[in-house]
Scaffold this motif. Structure first.
Motif, short mmCIF file in Angstrom:
data_model
loop_
_atom_site.label_atom_id
_atom_site.label_comp_id
_atom_site.label_asym_id
_atom_site.label_seq_id
_atom_site.Cartn_x
_atom_site.Cartn_y
_atom_site.Cartn_z
N LEU A 1 0.06 4.41 5.42
CA LEU A 1 -0.01 5.87 5.35
C LEU A 1 -1.38 6.35 5.81
O LEU A 1 -2.38 5.74 5.51
CB LEU A 1 0.21 6.30 3.89
N ILE A 2 -1.36 7.44 6.56
CA ILE A 2 -2.62 8.11 6.89
C ILE A 2 -2.53 9.51 6.29
O ILE A 2 -1.52 10.20 6.47
CB ILE A 2 -2.84 8.20 8.41
N THR A 3 -3.56 9.90 5.56
CA THR A 3 -3.59 11.28 5.06
C THR A 3 -4.86 11.93 5.58
O THR A 3 -5.79 11.26 5.98
CB THR A 3 -3.57 11.33 3.52
N GLU A 4 -4.84 13.25 5.56
CA GLU A 4 -5.96 13.99 6.13
C GLU A 4 -6.55 14.89 5.06
O GLU A 4 -5.80 15.54 4.31
CB GLU A 4 -5.46 14.83 7.30
N GLN B 1 -2.14 0.69 -7.46
CA GLN B 1 -3.30 1.56 -7.66
C GLN B 1 -3.28 2.24 -9.02
O GLN B 1 -4.32 2.46 -9.60
CB GLN B 1 -3.33 2.65 -6.58
N ARG C 1 -1.44 11.12 -4.91
CA ARG C 1 -1.76 9.79 -4.39
C ARG C 1 -3.24 9.51 -4.47
O ARG C 1 -3.67 8.45 -4.86
CB ARG C 1 -1.35 9.71 -2.92
N GLU D 1 -8.30 2.17 0.30
CA GLU D 1 -8.20 3.43 1.02
C GLU D 1 -9.56 3.71 1.65
O GLU D 1 -10.56 3.76 0.93
CB GLU D 1 -7.79 4.55 0.07
N ARG E 1 0.29 15.72 14.20
CA ARG E 1 0.02 16.68 13.13
C ARG E 1 -1.45 16.68 12.76
O ARG E 1 -2.04 17.71 12.50
CB ARG E 1 0.86 16.35 11.89
N PHE E 2 -2.03 15.47 12.73
CA PHE E 2 -3.45 15.36 12.42
C PHE E 2 -4.20 15.23 13.75
O PHE E 2 -4.01 14.26 14.48
CB PHE E 2 -3.71 14.11 11.56
N PRO F 1 -7.78 18.23 4.15
CA PRO F 1 -7.56 19.49 4.86
C PRO F 1 -8.85 20.21 5.23
O PRO F 1 -8.85 21.05 6.13
CB PRO F 1 -6.72 20.31 3.88
N GLU F 2 -9.95 19.92 4.55
CA GLU F 2 -11.19 20.63 4.87
C GLU F 2 -12.00 19.92 5.95
O GLU F 2 -12.33 20.49 6.97
CB GLU F 2 -12.04 20.81 3.61
N SER G 1 -4.51 4.18 4.05
CA SER G 1 -4.30 3.28 2.92
C SER G 1 -3.52 2.07 3.42
O SER G 1 -2.55 2.19 4.16
CB SER G 1 -3.64 3.97 1.74
N PRO H 1 6.36 8.88 11.14
CA PRO H 1 5.83 9.99 10.34
C PRO H 1 4.58 9.62 9.56
O PRO H 1 3.67 10.44 9.41
CB PRO H 1 6.98 10.34 9.42
N GLU H 2 4.49 8.36 9.08
CA GLU H 2 3.39 8.03 8.18
C GLU H 2 2.02 8.02 8.86
O GLU H 2 1.00 8.08 8.19
CB GLU H 2 3.65 6.70 7.45
N TYR H 3 1.98 7.96 10.20
CA TYR H 3 0.68 7.96 10.87
C TYR H 3 0.23 9.37 11.28
O TYR H 3 -0.90 9.57 11.71
CB TYR H 3 0.68 7.03 12.08
N GLY H 4 1.15 10.32 11.21
CA GLY H 4 0.76 11.72 11.40
C GLY H 4 0.29 12.08 12.80
O GLY H 4 -0.37 13.10 12.98
N SER I 1 0.82 -1.21 0.00
CA SER I 1 0.00 0.00 0.00
C SER I 1 0.85 1.26 0.00
O SER I 1 0.38 2.33 -0.32
CB SER I 1 -0.95 0.01 1.19
N LYS I 2 2.12 1.15 0.39
CA LYS I 2 2.98 2.33 0.33
C LYS I 2 3.28 2.66 -1.13
O LYS I 2 3.40 3.80 -1.52
CB LYS I 2 4.29 2.02 1.08
N THR J 1 3.68 12.66 0.00
CA THR J 1 2.68 11.59 0.07
C THR J 1 1.52 11.95 1.00
O THR J 1 0.42 11.46 0.84
CB THR J 1 3.31 10.29 0.61
N GLN J 2 1.80 12.79 2.01
CA GLN J 2 0.72 13.10 2.95
C GLN J 2 0.01 14.41 2.61
O GLN J 2 -0.81 14.88 3.39
CB GLN J 2 1.27 13.13 4.37
N ASP J 3 0.35 15.02 1.46
CA ASP J 3 -0.24 16.31 1.11
C ASP J 3 -1.56 16.15 0.36
O ASP J 3 -1.74 16.70 -0.72
CB ASP J 3 0.74 17.14 0.28
N ARG J 4 -2.48 15.39 0.91
CA ARG J 4 -3.79 15.23 0.28
C ARG J 4 -4.45 16.60 0.15
O ARG J 4 -4.43 17.40 1.08
CB ARG J 4 -4.66 14.33 1.15
N GLY J 5 -5.02 16.90 -1.02
CA GLY J 5 -5.77 18.14 -1.21
C GLY J 5 -4.91 19.35 -1.49
O GLY J 5 -5.42 20.44 -1.72
N TYR K 1 -7.76 9.35 5.93
CA TYR K 1 -7.79 8.26 4.96
C TYR K 1 -6.65 7.30 5.28
O TYR K 1 -5.50 7.72 5.36
CB TYR K 1 -7.62 8.80 3.53
#
Lengths: 318, 630
Positions: B256-259, A40, A205, B280, B144-145, B261-262, B269, B138-141, A34-35, A294-298, B267
């Protein structure tokens, strides 16, 4: 008690190649799968975890034929995330090496060199992240000449050399200069800023971000390139000359580039271009480079909207 | 806890640290630092008026810093004893609390830390564990989140006595979450941080999922896991219950966890191993089931108590299977997670066992130990002549040797475990080990090499690993060379270089030094002490140009009978490969060198002398015992 040597397994042969060690430590957590974005983005069958499993089970032919063996670009995003500290791309390279030894060939789209144009300058050798090109002495039209030759089993088709070649002697199908230049066209609209966005295939991503980028109206032209390293400053210049107001290049964050260092190469190129603009007193921020992590969604929305706003302001100021 | 505090024979000292520990089993002297609370325990009635008026708020660590507390407060509402305490780092000394306390006069800023010495029979260490800080991943944030929270934060947010009175909300906007993901193995089973399994987190995650599902049946709960480990009684049934309640279990470690921003939604994955493809998923809140790690001050505690740590920082037990609650130091016992991560039933069981063990010490007048202890030959110890030495004291893994320049070194017999490291270390033969005196060991070596020594392989084996390893080779009927001559020592640390010189002087064909694997030494650090010495010898022999295969060092565990047989057979093969004349020439060539190096041996006491000394010693011991009895 006898101590006979066990027969060498396929896994032993992979392990014997530097980089191929520790594959037995994999406990199939799926972090690497998944990384990586290959599954995908391009190939649903891509799965490093399963490839390691094939090796451990001794399924040699299956491993050689697996798309995973050939598609891995050694970006090493998975390596620092692996809880078992397996250097996965090293293992995959070892498998690939064994596959090549028995005659398998890379199925990837790779670059080709036009030997008539090539001057043997060696810039491609310097920029390639994989050491695929090398210079050879070859007889061309009855004369000995020095030209570049690209090993198709090593080339991953990122196109960094295509962008770097000063004579346009290297091309990759689908992303040759001519094909990209053709796309740099936006219909003129009154007062609306026109923007070209070059986006690498890997920095966005989330599918949502890709959809968002595609949903911009006609004045934003999105051009997909395999890697931001494919960017040639001439593309930006051509765009500006044709009356387009701005150019935005999106690539991966440093250290996360899908092709190892394409993003560094292109960030240098854009920096250099802007410095040239500085000297000509025309640096007005119309060519930008965004490194999206990679974490910059949006984040892409902010980048494009910000650029458009800047261009509106720039147009008004003029 | 309240019952314990009320018990006439239980003395609860909270907010107190152990500063120093001296003495030995049954006779410890412990110095305690009662840290000042600035509130008199005998006057405070716990009314809480002081906290009401205190103007300073600090983060409440009991609520995982999710709520404030006052600079004067109790640690938590169930504290026993219920005593208020001033956080002097935060206090601005406005003295409003002193006014509020009024006539009780319980608050006194002049109180200082109190140091007291106590006589203690046995010590139980139950210092527990700490939580892994997931912000380093870092990948779980985490950090930061805002909606990525730890298990302990969820615990407080869902607790009716917690900062939200039990209303689970998400930190970013205070809204009740509709979906929650639990990620297992955060910082555990991860070679980057802690390679080990944290034992209880699978059950803990399932418990949280069940509790939340009961309180909020509409909430979607997913657990991401690598393996679900539910090995104890009733655990699997508990896991089944969670599945029946609709908790979704996803096998696959999130990468990875992403956020967004709004919306601030998250999320995750991950690969779904059952599907074999990357998924995801969107969640309102993500709970990180963080690993258990040793307390940050384990090093300080182990140095105060002189107890050792296993790799990873947990306190070392005497034996992992047979004596998990005992420390290698007699009279000190381990309970709970400080010895290794364990869940509540296991901690309770170990705590009870440790209490029983401790009680045994308290109820006995005598303490039996192995008779193989070290004793100092006082007239030979150079420290008694005022010279500087102390090598024995440094070699002792138990701190059993008291060394002071000007006095002969003294072995505290009750602390000595008989590894013999000090005996081999002493350059003046001033220490000997009962039943393993130099004279006895040398006599054995001479006897074993009396006949055709050049054909023999002399194997020194430690009592705990290699000797049983050789035993296993025998009971398993593994064939190995009959030229092997095995000799037992308690530990490789007992191996004096002289023994090996003597063996080669006598013309031994080959010598093997074998002991426990480095991490398995029965005497904590005996193996490294011995290994250092024999490795040094290896270099000397290289310089002397001795055939390298004639001296070998191997670490062989009690389970490695096959390895023992293999090593001996390999040595035999190597020995056979040397032509007989060459071997005899080499032995003759090296004999004077070996004799020169083993000069210390000439001063070694002879058997008769050692026996006489042992008699004298036994008499002295009986005498001192009689004195104690009087």
């Amino acid at each position: 008690m006898s101590h006979t040597e066990a027969a060498e397994t396929f896994a032993d042969r992979v392990r014997a190649i530097p980089g191929g060690e520790h594959l037995e430590m994999c406990y199939s957590c799926g972090t690497c799968v998944s990384k990586c974005m290959i599954q995908q983005k391009i190939e649903p069958e891509y799965n490093p975890r399963r490839l390691l499993r094939l090796v451990m089970m001794g399924l040699e032919e299956e491993a050689f034929q697996s798309p995973t063996t050939w598609l891995c670009s050694e970006c090493d995003l998975c390596y620092p995330a692996c809880p078992q500290e397996i250097h996965i791309s090293g293992v995959i390279s070892a498998i690939r090496q064994l596959a090549i030894e028995v005659g398998y060939e890379s199925p990837l789209d790779t670059v080709s060199v036009d030997e008539a144009k090539c001057s043997g300058c060696g810039i491609c050798v310097m920029v390639c992240p994989y050491e695929a090109p090398h210079l050879i002495e070859k007889e061309i039209d009855g004369q000995m000449d020095r030209v570049s030759e690209v090993d198709p089993n090593i080339c991953r088709g990122c196109g960094t050399c295509v962008a770097a070649c000063p004579l346009g002697a290297i091309a990759r199908e689908g992303v040759s200069n001519a094909e990209i230049y053709k796309q740099i066209k936006i219909k003129k609209q009154n007062g609306v800023p026109r923007l070209v966005v070059f986006v690498c295939d890997w920095c966005l991503r989330a599918d949502d971000d890709v959809t968002l980028l595609e949903s911009y109206p006609e004045n934003v032209r999105v051009i997909h390139i395999p890697c931001s390293g494919r960017i040639d400053p001439e593309m930006a210049l051509r765009a500006l000359r044709s009356g387009i107001d701005g150019v935005l290049v999106c690539g991966c964050a440093p250290g996360e580039c899908h092709f190892k260092r394409g993003t560094q190469v292109s960030s240098c190129k854009i920096d250099l271009l802007n410095r040239v603009f500085d000297q000509m007193n025309m640096n007005d921020g119309r060519v930008r480079f965004a490194q999206i992590g990679t974490q910059d969604r949006g984040r892409i929305r902010g980048e494009v909207d910000g650029m458009l706003e800047h261009l509106v302001a720039w147009k008004e100021a003029r | 806890m309240v019952d314990a505090a009320r018990h006439p024979k239980v003395d609860v000292r909270t907010y107190t640290e152990v500063e120093r520990v001296e003495g030995f089993v049954g006779n410890f002297k412990v110095q305690l630092r009662q840290k000042s609370r600035y509130v008199r325990a005998d006057r405070c009635n716990g009314c809480g008026e002081c906290a009401l008026v205190c103007p300073i708020e600090v983060p409440n660590y009991f609520d995982m810093n999710l709520s404030p507390r006052k600079a004067i407060d109790v640690a938590m509402s169930q504290s026993v004893p219920l005593l208020y305490n001033i956080d002097r780092d935060a206090c601005i000394e406005c003295y409003k609390c002193v006014d509020a306390c009024g006539k009780l006069e319980a608050i006194d800023f002049g109180i200082e830390d109190e140091l007291v010495w106590e006589d203690i029979g046995s010590i139980i260490v139950a210092t527990g564990y700490n939580h892994f800080d997931p912000s380093v991943i870092p990948e779980y944030g985490y950090g930061r989140f805002p909606n990525v929270v730890t298990a302990m934060e969820i615990e407080r947010l869902a607790n009716s006595a917690g900062p939200t009175a039990g209303n689970l909300i998400r930190p970013s906007d205070g809204v009740a979450p509709k979906s929650l993901a639990i990620i297992n193995c955060v910082g555990s089973r991860d070679k980057r941080f802690n390679p080990g399994c944290s034992n209880f987190c699978c059950m803990y995650g399932i418990k949280n999922a069940i509790l939340l599902k009961q309180a909020h049946p509409e909430m979607e709960i997913s657990i991401y896991y690598m393996d679900i480990r539910t090995p104890s009684k009733g655990y699997e049934e508990f896991y089944d219950r969670a599945r029946q309640m609709g908790v979704r279990f996803i096998q696959g470690r999130p990468s990875l966890i992403t956020e967004d921003p709004e919306t601030r939604n998250l999320y995750i994955s991950s690969e779904d191993l059952a599907l074999g493809s990357v998924i995801e998923q969107e969640y309102d809140v993500v709970m990180l089931n963080q690993a258990a790690v040793p307390q940050p001050d384990v090093d300080a505690v182990s140095s105060v108590l002189n107890i050792s740590q296993s790799p990873g920082g947990w306190f070392m037990e005497y034996h992992p299977k047979l004596r998990p609650m005992d420390c290698p130091t007699d009279g000190i016992f381990l309970a709970g997670a400080c010895q290794g991560v364990k869940d509540i039933p296991a901690s309770v069981a170990q705590g009870s066992a440790a209490a029983a063990r401790a009680g045994r010490v308290l109820h006995s007048d005598e303490w039996e130990i192995e008779p193989v202890v070290a004793v100092v030959w006082e007239d030979r110890c150079i420290s008694a002549d005022g010279k500087k030495c102390g090598l024995c004291s440094k070699a002792c893994p138990y701190g059993a040797i008291e060394y002071e320049q000007g006095k002969a070194a003294k072995v505290v017999t009750a602390k000595c475990h008989g590894c013999g490291g000090c005996v081999a270390e002493c350059p003046h033969n001033a220490i000997t080990q009962m039943h393993f005196t130099d004279a006895q060991i040398l006599a054995q070596i001479r006897a074993l090499l009396a006949d055709r020594p050049e054909e023999k392989i002399l194997a020194f084996r430690c009592n705990w690993c290699s000797y049983p390893g050789a035993d296993l080779a025998g009971t398993s009927h593994f064939d190995y060379s009959s030229n092997e001559r095995g000799m037992r020592v308690m530990c490789v640390a007992r191996l004096d270089a002289d023994f090996i010189y003597e063996a080669f002087r006598l013309g031994a064909g080959a010598v093997l030094c074998s002991g426990c694997h480095p991490q398995d030494c029965h005497y904590i650090t005996g193996q490294p002490v011995g290994a250092k010495r024999v490795n040094r010898l290896m270099k000397q022999f290289d310089k002397m140009e001795m055939t390298p295969s004639r001296f070998r060092i191997e670490w062989i565990s009690a389970a490695e009978g096959d390895k023992y047989a293999r090593v001996i057979n390999e040595m035999q093969e190597a020995l056979d490969a040397i032509p007989k004349e060459e071997l005899l020439d080499e032995i003759e060539r090296l004999r004077p060198e070996m004799e020169k190096r083993a000069r210390r041996m000439k001063e070694a006491p002879q058997v008769e002398e050692a026996l006489e000394f042992a008699d004298r010693l036994t008499a002295a011991m009986l005498e001192s015992k009689a004195e104690v009895a009087e």
